[in-house]
Structure formats: C-alpha cells, structure tokens
Design a protein around this motif. Structure first.
Motif, PDB file in Angstrom:
ATOM      1  N   PRO A 121      53.129  51.157  83.898  1.00  0.00           N
ATOM      2  CA  PRO A 121      52.573  49.922  83.345  1.00  0.00           C
ATOM      3  C   PRO A 121      51.069  50.060  83.126  1.00  0.00           C
ATOM      4  CG  PRO A 121      52.999  49.665  85.683  1.00  0.00           C
ATOM      5  CD  PRO A 121      53.535  51.018  85.285  1.00  0.00           C
ATOM      6  N   VAL A 122      50.518  49.112  82.408  1.00  0.00           N
ATOM      7  CA  VAL A 122      49.071  49.058  82.210  1.00  0.00           C
ATOM      8  C   VAL A 122      48.451  48.736  83.575  1.00  0.00           C
ATOM      9  CG1 VAL A 122      47.202  47.776  81.108  1.00  0.00           C
ATOM     10  CG2 VAL A 122      49.283  48.304  79.823  1.00  0.00           C
ATOM     11  N   PRO A 123      47.403  49.465  83.986  1.00  0.00           N
ATOM     12  CA  PRO A 123      46.759  49.165  85.271  1.00  0.00           C
ATOM     13  C   PRO A 123      46.241  47.721  85.317  1.00  0.00           C
ATOM     14  CG  PRO A 123      45.963  51.248  84.396  1.00  0.00           C
ATOM     15  CD  PRO A 123      46.789  50.604  83.315  1.00  0.00           C
ATOM     16  N   ARG A 124      46.310  47.108  86.474  1.00  0.00           N
ATOM     17  CA  ARG A 124      45.903  45.696  86.640  1.00  0.00           C
ATOM     18  C   ARG A 124      44.443  45.452  86.251  1.00  0.00           C
ATOM     19  NH1 ARG A 124      49.543  42.410  89.241  1.00  0.00           N
ATOM     20  NH2 ARG A 124      51.152  43.482  90.419  1.00  0.00           N
ATOM     21  N   ASN A 125      43.576  46.403  86.472  1.00  0.00           N
ATOM     22  CA  ASN A 125      42.151  46.202  86.193  1.00  0.00           C
ATOM     23  C   ASN A 125      41.748  46.680  84.793  1.00  0.00           C
ATOM     24  OD1 ASN A 125      42.464  48.886  86.698  1.00  0.00           O
ATOM     25  ND2 ASN A 125      40.700  49.081  88.069  1.00  0.00           N
ATOM     26  N   ALA A 126      42.699  46.942  83.923  1.00  0.00           N
ATOM     27  CA  ALA A 126      42.386  47.436  82.576  1.00  0.00           C
ATOM     28  C   ALA A 126      41.723  46.340  81.736  1.00  0.00           C
ATOM     29  CB  ALA A 126      43.658  47.909  81.882  1.00  0.00           C
ATOM     30  N   MET A 127      40.742  46.734  80.955  1.00  0.00           N
ATOM     31  CA  MET A 127      40.084  45.814  80.018  1.00  0.00           C
ATOM     32  C   MET A 127      40.824  45.931  78.692  1.00  0.00           C
ATOM     33  SD  MET A 127      37.223  44.585  81.596  1.00  0.00           S
ATOM     34  CE  MET A 127      36.067  44.252  80.317  1.00  0.00           C
ATOM     35  N   CYS A 128      41.463  44.862  78.267  1.00  0.00           N
ATOM     36  CA  CYS A 128      42.303  44.887  77.072  1.00  0.00           C
ATOM     37  C   CYS A 128      41.788  43.909  76.025  1.00  0.00           C
ATOM     38  CB  CYS A 128      43.744  44.513  77.439  1.00  0.00           C
ATOM     39  SG  CYS A 128      44.438  45.556  78.728  1.00  0.00           S
ATOM     40  N   ARG A 164      54.034  43.046  73.504  1.00  0.00           N
ATOM     41  CA  ARG A 164      52.926  43.300  72.583  1.00  0.00           C
ATOM     42  C   ARG A 164      51.922  42.160  72.689  1.00  0.00           C
ATOM     43  NH1 ARG A 164      53.686  47.390  69.204  1.00  0.00           N
ATOM     44  NH2 ARG A 164      52.463  46.457  67.544  1.00  0.00           N
ATOM     45  N   THR A 165      51.640  41.737  73.917  1.00  0.00           N
ATOM     46  CA  THR A 165      50.838  40.538  74.155  1.00  0.00           C
ATOM     47  C   THR A 165      49.330  40.755  74.151  1.00  0.00           C
ATOM     48  OG1 THR A 165      51.105  40.872  76.531  1.00  0.00           O
ATOM     49  CG2 THR A 165      52.668  39.391  75.457  1.00  0.00           C
ATOM     50  N   ASP A 166      48.861  41.988  74.206  1.00  0.00           N
ATOM     51  CA  ASP A 166      47.426  42.268  74.121  1.00  0.00           C
ATOM     52  C   ASP A 166      47.245  43.710  73.657  1.00  0.00           C
ATOM     53  OD1 ASP A 166      47.460  44.065  76.404  1.00  0.00           O
ATOM     54  OD2 ASP A 166      47.276  42.335  77.733  1.00  0.00           O
ATOM     55  N   GLY A 167      46.000  44.114  73.480  1.00  0.00           N
ATOM     56  CA  GLY A 167      45.724  45.454  72.964  1.00  0.00           C
ATOM     57  C   GLY A 167      46.288  46.574  73.820  1.00  0.00           C
ATOM     58  N   CYS A 168      46.252  46.434  75.129  1.00  0.00           N
ATOM     59  CA  CYS A 168      46.775  47.473  76.023  1.00  0.00           C
ATOM     60  C   CYS A 168      48.293  47.571  75.911  1.00  0.00           C
ATOM     61  CB  CYS A 168      46.386  47.189  77.468  1.00  0.00           C
ATOM     62  SG  CYS A 168      44.618  47.325  77.811  1.00  0.00           S
ATOM     63  N   GLN A 169      48.952  46.422  75.863  1.00  0.00           N
ATOM     64  CA  GLN A 169      50.413  46.414  75.752  1.00  0.00           C
ATOM     65  C   GLN A 169      50.866  46.957  74.396  1.00  0.00           C
ATOM     66  OE1 GLN A 169      52.320  45.982  78.250  1.00  0.00           O
ATOM     67  NE2 GLN A 169      50.911  45.047  79.686  1.00  0.00           N
ATOM     68  N   ILE A 170      50.123  46.614  73.343  1.00  0.00           N
ATOM     69  CA  ILE A 170      50.442  47.144  72.006  1.00  0.00           C
ATOM     70  C   ILE A 170      50.306  48.668  72.009  1.00  0.00           C
ATOM     71  CG2 ILE A 170      49.673  47.238  69.594  1.00  0.00           C
ATOM     72  CD1 ILE A 170      48.793  44.249  69.983  1.00  0.00           C
TER      73      ILE A 170
END
Length: 152
Positions: free
Chosen positions: A97-104, A131-137
């Motif tokens: 998963p995307v790390p919790r502290n990632a800046m997206c 696809r809810t934010d840049g990191c998820q996309i």
C-alpha cells in the motif's frame, strides 16, 4: 546390573550411529523405515484473482490470472504476468500500500476500485486499489495491465 549397563550403552551407540548416518534407527537395526513423502510434481503456480469495479473502460469483472505458466481468464494474461515479473524485485512488495506518511497530490482519478488476492512469488496477496489521489493513481498505473487502464 553390569549386563544391563552394557546393553544400554550398546543401544545408545546404535542410536547415535543411526542419527549421524542420517538413517532412522529402525533402518539401522534391519527394520524397514517409512519412505519419505514424495516431492510435488510441479512447482506452485502464481495465481491471483483480480476484481475490478467502476473502471469505465470495460475492464470491470473478476478475473483469474495464473503465471508460470500463464493461464486463467484475465483478458491480458501474458502481458499482466510479464508486468508482475518486471515489478517483482527482491526485498520489495509489488502490492504494497501507499505509506501512511506519503505526500500525495489532491486529484481524483475516478471511482474505479480493485481487489487483488491470491499468491504471488510464494507469498499471500490481499491488496486493494483505488484512484482517489495522486499516490493511489500512480500505484494503480504501475500495475497496468494487471489492472485495466482507465480513461479518467
């Protein structure tokens, strides 16, 4: 008493010799031992179930993807397996998963969601995508064609 000690010592030596030789003690004494379990005929198959909803690109549904050898009903099985092989690197999890502290970036890529579960590279997989934010996309796009390319 001396005879009992001699018999105990002899039995102990027989067990020690059997242990060192790698054979069961029963085999050393002339008693047939149980045969070892046979090895599996084939290596385990990498098998994933991919469920996609709201992708707006015609990729919705549940698909089975098998790799090594390629199979299942995934519409792009060979390319999907090749992509997974490409992103599978020792020491990393291609489904992390995307790390919790990632800046997206705050952008919306559409309502598409996916769930991948099964086994890959001998490890269990249970990963969810959106696809809810840049990191998820970016995470979704990194697995195309395992996940369908979306138009949003």
């Amino acid at each position: 008493m001396l005879r009992r000690l001699a018999l105990t010592a002899a039995a102990s030596v027989a067990v020690s010799v059997a242990a060192l030789s790698g054979l069961p003690a029963a085999a050393q004494a002339g008693t047939p031992a149980a045969a070892p379990a046979p090895a599996p005929a084939t290596a385990p198959v990498d098998r994933l179930t991919v469920t996609v909803t709201d992708s707006a690109g015609g990729g919705d549904g549940t698909y089975v993807l098998k790799c090594h050898p390629t199979g299942g009903n995934h519409p792009e099985a060979a390319d999907a397996c090749a992509r997974l092989d490409e992103v599978t690197v020792f020491g990393t999890d291609p489904f992390a998963p995307v790390p919790r502290n990632a800046m997206c970036t705050m952008q919306y890529g559409g309502p598409a969601t996916a769930h991948i579960r099964g086994t890959w590279a001998g490890r269990p997989v249970d990963a969810r995508y959106s696809r809810t934010d840049g990191c998820q996309i970016s995470r979704w796009n990194a697995l195309v064609p395992v996940l369908p390319a979306t138009s949003a």
